[in-house]
Scaffold this motif. Structure first.
Motif, PDB file in Angstrom:
ATOM      1  N   THR A  70       0.852  -1.192   0.000  1.00 34.27           N
ATOM      2  CA  THR A  70       0.000   0.000   0.000  1.00 34.27           C
ATOM      3  C   THR A  70       0.887   1.241   0.000  1.00 34.27           C
ATOM      4  O   THR A  70       1.951   1.259   0.626  1.00 34.27           O
ATOM      5  N   PHE A  71       0.451   2.269  -0.718  1.00 33.70           N
ATOM      6  CA  PHE A  71       1.130   3.563  -0.714  1.00 33.70           C
ATOM      7  C   PHE A  71       0.173   4.593  -1.280  1.00 33.70           C
ATOM      8  O   PHE A  71      -0.916   4.253  -1.759  1.00 33.70           O
ATOM      9  N   THR A  72       0.579   5.850  -1.202  1.00 32.44           N
ATOM     10  CA  THR A  72      -0.315   6.947  -1.558  1.00 32.44           C
ATOM     11  C   THR A  72       0.359   7.902  -2.534  1.00 32.44           C
ATOM     12  O   THR A  72       1.571   7.846  -2.750  1.00 32.44           O
ATOM     13  N   LEU A  73      -0.450   8.798  -3.070  1.00 30.20           N
ATOM     14  CA  LEU A  73       0.093   9.845  -3.933  1.00 30.20           C
ATOM     15  C   LEU A  73       1.074  10.715  -3.147  1.00 30.20           C
ATOM     16  O   LEU A  73       2.113  11.133  -3.678  1.00 30.20           O
ATOM     17  N   ARG A  74       0.781  10.972  -1.886  1.00 34.62           N
ATOM     18  CA  ARG A  74       1.703  11.768  -1.069  1.00 34.62           C
ATOM     19  C   ARG A  74       3.033  11.041  -0.890  1.00 34.62           C
ATOM     20  O   ARG A  74       4.088  11.679  -0.823  1.00 34.62           O
ATOM     21  N   ASP A  75       3.006   9.707  -0.836  1.00 38.39           N
ATOM     22  CA  ASP A  75       4.263   8.963  -0.771  1.00 38.39           C
ATOM     23  C   ASP A  75       5.108   9.230  -2.015  1.00 38.39           C
ATOM     24  O   ASP A  75       6.329   9.413  -1.914  1.00 38.39           O
ATOM     25  N   HIS A  76       4.478   9.239  -3.185  1.00 35.38           N
ATOM     26  CA  HIS A  76       5.212   9.565  -4.423  1.00 35.38           C
ATOM     27  C   HIS A  76       5.846  10.948  -4.317  1.00 35.38           C
ATOM     28  O   HIS A  76       7.006  11.141  -4.694  1.00 35.38           O
ATOM     29  N   VAL A  77       5.077  11.903  -3.841  1.00 35.88           N
ATOM     30  CA  VAL A  77       5.583  13.280  -3.722  1.00 35.88           C
ATOM     31  C   VAL A  77       6.753  13.328  -2.747  1.00 35.88           C
ATOM     32  O   VAL A  77       7.802  13.918  -3.042  1.00 35.88           O
ATOM     33  N   ASP A  78       6.594  12.715  -1.579  1.00 32.23           N
ATOM     34  CA  ASP A  78       7.679  12.713  -0.596  1.00 32.23           C
ATOM     35  C   ASP A  78       8.928  12.032  -1.141  1.00 32.23           C
ATOM     36  O   ASP A  78      10.054  12.459  -0.855  1.00 32.23           O
ATOM     37  N   ASP A  79       8.733  10.977  -1.942  1.00 28.18           N
ATOM     38  CA  ASP A  79       9.885  10.310  -2.559  1.00 28.18           C
ATOM     39  C   ASP A  79      10.631  11.251  -3.486  1.00 28.18           C
ATOM     40  O   ASP A  79      11.871  11.280  -3.508  1.00 28.18           O
ATOM     41  N   MET A  80       9.882  12.027  -4.281  1.00 30.49           N
ATOM     42  CA  MET A  80      10.532  12.930  -5.227  1.00 30.49           C
ATOM     43  C   MET A  80      11.255  14.066  -4.508  1.00 30.49           C
ATOM     44  O   MET A  80      12.344  14.478  -4.924  1.00 30.49           O
ATOM     45  N   ILE A  81      10.667  14.572  -3.431  1.00 32.59           N
ATOM     46  CA  ILE A  81      11.336  15.621  -2.661  1.00 32.59           C
ATOM     47  C   ILE A  81      12.635  15.081  -2.069  1.00 32.59           C
ATOM     48  O   ILE A  81      13.687  15.727  -2.142  1.00 32.59           O
ATOM     49  N   ALA A  82      12.574  13.880  -1.495  1.00 36.86           N
ATOM     50  CA  ALA A  82      13.774  13.269  -0.911  1.00 36.86           C
ATOM     51  C   ALA A  82      14.825  13.001  -1.982  1.00 36.86           C
ATOM     52  O   ALA A  82      16.033  13.202  -1.749  1.00 36.86           O
ATOM     53  N   LEU A  83      14.390  12.567  -3.161  1.00 35.45           N
ATOM     54  CA  LEU A  83      15.325  12.306  -4.256  1.00 35.45           C
ATOM     55  C   LEU A  83      16.024  13.586  -4.691  1.00 35.45           C
ATOM     56  O   LEU A  83      17.260  13.602  -4.861  1.00 35.45           O
ATOM     57  N   LEU A  84      15.280  14.658  -4.854  1.00 30.19           N
ATOM     58  CA  LEU A  84      15.890  15.935  -5.228  1.00 30.19           C
ATOM     59  C   LEU A  84      16.883  16.396  -4.159  1.00 30.19           C
ATOM     60  O   LEU A  84      17.957  16.904  -4.477  1.00 30.19           O
ATOM     61  N   ASP A  85      16.521  16.208  -2.897  1.00 32.22           N
ATOM     62  CA  ASP A  85      17.430  16.574  -1.811  1.00 32.22           C
ATOM     63  C   ASP A  85      18.734  15.791  -1.917  1.00 32.22           C
ATOM     64  O   ASP A  85      19.830  16.360  -1.798  1.00 32.22           O
ATOM     65  N   MET A  86      18.631  14.486  -2.140  1.00 31.92           N
ATOM     66  CA  MET A  86      19.826  13.641  -2.206  1.00 31.92           C
ATOM     67  C   MET A  86      20.712  14.001  -3.393  1.00 31.92           C
ATOM     68  O   MET A  86      21.936  13.880  -3.327  1.00 31.92           O
ATOM     69  N   LEU A  87      20.100  14.471  -4.467  1.00 28.83           N
ATOM     70  CA  LEU A  87      20.851  14.837  -5.663  1.00 28.83           C
ATOM     71  C   LEU A  87      21.315  16.295  -5.633  1.00 28.83           C
ATOM     72  O   LEU A  87      21.981  16.757  -6.565  1.00 28.83           O
ATOM     73  N   GLY A  88      20.965  17.012  -4.578  1.00 30.03           N
ATOM     74  CA  GLY A  88      21.387  18.406  -4.457  1.00 30.03           C
ATOM     75  C   GLY A  88      20.702  19.348  -5.423  1.00 30.03           C
ATOM     76  O   GLY A  88      21.273  20.373  -5.822  1.00 30.03           O
ATOM     77  N   ILE A  89      19.474  19.035  -5.810  1.00 24.11           N
ATOM     78  CA  ILE A  89      18.727  19.848  -6.771  1.00 24.11           C
ATOM     79  C   ILE A  89      17.682  20.669  -6.028  1.00 24.11           C
ATOM     80  O   ILE A  89      16.775  20.109  -5.405  1.00 24.11           O
ATOM     81  N   THR A  90      17.801  21.975  -6.100  1.00 21.11           N
ATOM     82  CA  THR A  90      16.837  22.835  -5.416  1.00 21.11           C
ATOM     83  C   THR A  90      15.648  23.185  -6.298  1.00 21.11           C
ATOM     84  O   THR A  90      14.532  23.371  -5.799  1.00 21.11           O
ATOM     85  N   ARG A  91      15.859  23.287  -7.625  1.00 24.12           N
ATOM     86  CA  ARG A  91      14.760  23.571  -8.556  1.00 24.12           C
ATOM     87  C   ARG A  91      14.966  22.749  -9.815  1.00 24.12           C
ATOM     88  O   ARG A  91      16.102  22.526 -10.258  1.00 24.12           O
ATOM     89  N   THR A  92      13.861  22.317 -10.391  1.00 24.47           N
ATOM     90  CA  THR A  92      13.950  21.479 -11.583  1.00 24.47           C
ATOM     91  C   THR A  92      12.713  21.669 -12.452  1.00 24.47           C
ATOM     92  O   THR A  92      11.644  22.046 -11.967  1.00 24.47           O
ATOM     93  N   ALA A  93      12.862  21.399 -13.730  1.00 22.81           N
ATOM     94  CA  ALA A  93      11.703  21.192 -14.591  1.00 22.81           C
ATOM     95  C   ALA A  93      11.192  19.779 -14.345  1.00 22.81           C
ATOM     96  O   ALA A  93      11.960  18.874 -14.014  1.00 22.81           O
ATOM     97  N   VAL A  94       9.890  19.589 -14.477  1.00 27.91           N
ATOM     98  CA  VAL A  94       9.285  18.279 -14.246  1.00 27.91           C
ATOM     99  C   VAL A  94       8.406  17.930 -15.437  1.00 27.91           C
ATOM    100  O   VAL A  94       7.550  18.723 -15.835  1.00 27.91           O
TER     101      VAL A  94
END
Length: 276
Positions: A70-94
């Motif tokens: 089980t997972f949620t749309l918010r889980d997807h969002v939190d994953d992407m925020i964490a991924l950007l943090d780990m990659l050192g990206i503050t702003r991106t095109a999506v």
């Protein structure tokens, strides 16, 4: 591919995300649709990586990423925020396609300061479930005795414009066959979990406050998210425009690949993307 390609598992929020990263320059986060993974975007990833730093994760529940029950749309969002943090990206095109466009909208609404531009492909702003689940439900009697793989092939046959060449249709069939042969296909339970993550999403009340340059791409013959859905989003967003691909169904990047890449490149080039 001549460009350096990185594929790795990255631990975020208690799961592993399989992440493909290639190219250099301004960042571009690419989000795939339901029941596929980043390899379904291989041509776009390879082509756009000549100008951009492309980051293409397999979203949780898909591909080589962890598949929770089980997972949620918010889980997807939190994953992407964490991924950007780990990659050192503050702003991106999506760039998000189909289900990926739902994640892209939710991400932009949650952290608008981190999204420089949005490209929403065959998108909708709301739904009681995923569009593919809706179509399957409408044909439940016809699909009852089919395996998950057979149901996916049934759906695939209805994703295209009438004039889409057989070679493109076969390309999609071959992709699914290859993923199942590698053990990366999705079971009925996994598809249900992915569908459940987007049950009851509705961005219509929030989109008017999202002032981010946005390109919407819809396929004239799309039975899942028809152009009327793109038109609705374009009306709601302050800075959006819609392009309707006249010879496409739900897969414009495959059905009209040159047109698709031309539109995406032009939109991204209109003003610089601020990299993190």
């Amino acid at each position: 591919m001549s460009l350096d390609l990185s594929e790795r598992l990255m631990s975020v929020n208690g799961i592993d995300l399989h992440v493909t990263e290639v190219g250099s320059g301004e960042p571009l986060l690419m989000l795939h649709g339901l029941a596929v993974d980043a390899t379904a975007q291989a041509h776009e990833i390879e082509t756009l990586a000549d100008s951009y730093r492309v980051i293409a994760p397999d979203l949780r529940g898909h591909g080589r990423s962890t598949r929770p029950t089980t997972f949620t749309l918010r889980d997807h969002v939190d994953d992407m925020i964490a991924l950007l943090d780990m990659l050192g990206i503050t702003r991106t095109a999506v760039l998000g396609g189909s289900m990926g466009s739902y994640v892209a909208q939710a991400l932009a609404l949650t952290v608008p300061q981190r999204v420089q531009k949005l490209i929403l492909v065959v998108a909708t702003s709301h739904g009681s479930t995923s569009s593919s689940a809706r179509v399957r439900a409408e044909h439940a009697d016809e699909l009852r005795d089919l395996s998950p793989e057979e149901q996916q092939q049934w759906l695939n046959a209805r994703l295209f414009a009438p004039e889409t060449p057989e070679s493109v249709r076969q390309q999609v069939r071959d992709w699914y066959i290859s993923r199942y042969s590698l053990g990366l296909g999705m079971s009925a339970e996994q598809i249900e979990a992915a569908n459940n993550a987007v049950v009851g999403f509705d961005f219509r009340g929030e989109l008017p406050g999202l002032d981010i340059p946005t390109l919407l791409i819809s396929g004239r013959h799309d039975i899942l998210n028809p152009p009327a859905e793109g038109e609705r989003i374009a009306r709601l967003l302050p800075s959006a425009r819609l392009e309707v691909f006249e010879h496409s169904g739900h897969l414009p990047s495959l059905e009209e690949p040159q047109h698709f890449l031309f539109s995406v490149r032009n939109f991204l080039a209109e003003q610089p993307i601020s990299a993190g």
